[in-house]
Write an enzyme that holds these catalytic residues in place. Structure first.
Site, mmCIF file in Angstrom:
data_model
loop_
_atom_site.group_PDB
_atom_site.id
_atom_site.type_symbol
_atom_site.label_atom_id
_atom_site.label_comp_id
_atom_site.label_asym_id
_atom_site.label_seq_id
_atom_site.Cartn_x
_atom_site.Cartn_y
_atom_site.Cartn_z
ATOM 1 N N TYR A 163 68.878 -0.577 16.350
ATOM 2 C CA TYR A 163 70.340 -0.625 16.174
ATOM 3 C C TYR A 163 70.655 -1.922 15.730
ATOM 4 O O TYR A 163 70.459 -3.038 16.664
ATOM 5 C CB TYR A 163 71.172 -0.163 17.477
ATOM 6 C CG TYR A 163 72.644 -0.264 17.161
ATOM 7 C CD1 TYR A 163 73.044 -0.309 15.842
ATOM 8 C CD2 TYR A 163 73.375 -0.054 18.261
ATOM 9 C CE1 TYR A 163 74.520 -0.261 15.698
ATOM 10 C CE2 TYR A 163 74.918 0.231 18.087
ATOM 11 C CZ TYR A 163 75.538 -0.056 16.796
ATOM 12 O OH TYR A 163 76.874 -0.287 16.541
ATOM 13 N N LYS B 269 69.778 2.224 12.826
ATOM 14 C CA LYS B 269 71.227 2.509 12.806
ATOM 15 C C LYS B 269 71.560 1.087 11.967
ATOM 16 O O LYS B 269 71.664 0.102 12.877
ATOM 17 C CB LYS B 269 71.845 2.786 14.110
ATOM 18 C CG LYS B 269 73.439 2.991 13.737
ATOM 19 C CD LYS B 269 74.168 3.065 15.165
ATOM 20 C CE LYS B 269 75.718 3.329 14.864
ATOM 21 N NZ LYS B 269 76.348 3.361 16.367
#
Length: 294
Positions: free
Chosen positions: A138, A166
């Site tokens: 992320y 992400k």
């Protein structure tokens, strides 16, 4: 799922329902998860920022994974956020997530301490080595204070269990290059880039707005995959007023999602005021009305 889309295309960063008392509401979590899957989510991401992970305990995080796994069954992808600023704690959460039935791990860059890139790399590698689960990195430098630099991402991609990102870096050029060079599955974490990132080879999205309009967001990617790029652009544009209010109005996405779905937030978050709720409901109604117009 394919290696290009290891968790599917359409992932919802699911809210964590709480009872009026403030306790975890596992029954409602299961009901919401089933609804989201039925409305077009290939997978769910639990215990992220949208899931209020800063204010849930380790035990609550594990209980949520178990409850949602039981509710949706083995089909949908189920990832859970395990990222913290502490590598040892993150690895412990990863092991508990594996035992609880998660299919993958969302691991955010260590925040606040702003470690150098060598330390960022070591953090992700140690967490990836802690379990047999695939990892989604992320990358959200606006919140953590530290970007996963492209050179670091290239090295991380060499680990067999680091398979996805992400992406909230707002660097579409770097994302496109890394997709081509590494084979990492890039998922948009920024609603306005869901379609642009997908168009340059992204795998899909991890969306907070999908808590509210999962079918409408999926329709954008479906149209693009069908070759209707103009239709995809139109559908994407229709979702933007709601997405902007939910994600860029000064309120956290958790707060705006719960303003539309109901349920309390945990402090320090506060519920949306009446003016914000009215604006959100107006944008949602406008989207639904536009959708009904052929």
């Amino acid at each position: 799922m394919s290696t290009e889309r290891p968790f599917g295309r359409t992932l919802c960063a699911m809210i964590t329902p709480f009872a009026p008392s403030g306790a975890l509401d596992l029954d409602r979590a299961g009901e919401l998860a089933v609804h989201l899957v039925a409305e077009g989510c290939d997978g769910l991401v639990l215990n992220g920022t949208t899931g209020e992970s800063p204010t849930t305990t380790d035990a609550e995080k594990t209980a949520l994974v178990r409850a949602v796994r039981a509710a949706v069954g083995p089909g949908p992808s189920l990832l859970t956020g395990v990222g913290t600023a502490d590598t040892r704690h993150t690895a412990e959460l990863a092991r508990e997530a594996e035992k609880a039935g998660a299919d993958g791990l969302l691991v955010v860059t260590p925040y606040y301490s702003r470690p150098p890139q060598a330390a960022v790399e070591a953090h992700f590698l140690k967490v990836a080595d802690a379990t047999e689960l695939p990892v989604m990195v992320y990358d959200i430098p606006g919140r953590t204070g530290t970007r996963v630099e492209p050179a670091t991402m290239r090295r991380l991609a060499e680990h067999p269990r680091i398979v996805a990102v992400k992406d909230c870096s707002y660097d579409l050029l770097a994302a496109a290059r890394l997709i081509a060079e590494t084979g990492l599955a890039y998922y948009s974490g920024s609603e306005e880039l869901n379609l642009p990132l997908y168009a340059v080879g992204g795998a899909g999205y991890v969306s907070t707005v999908a808590n509210v309009v999962p079918r409408q967001l999926r329709a954008v990617l479906d149209a693009f995959d069908a070759g209707d790029t103009a239709g995809a652009a139109l559908l994407h544009a229709r979702t933007m007023p709601l997405a902007e209010l939910m994600m860029a109005s000064g309120l956290p996405g958790t707060v705006t999602a719960k303003a539309l779905l109901g349920g309390p937030v945990r402090e320090p978050l506060q519920p949306a005021d009446r003016e914000a709720v009215d604006g959100l409901r107006g944008a949602l109604e406008a989207l639904l009305q536009a959708e009904s117009v052929v």
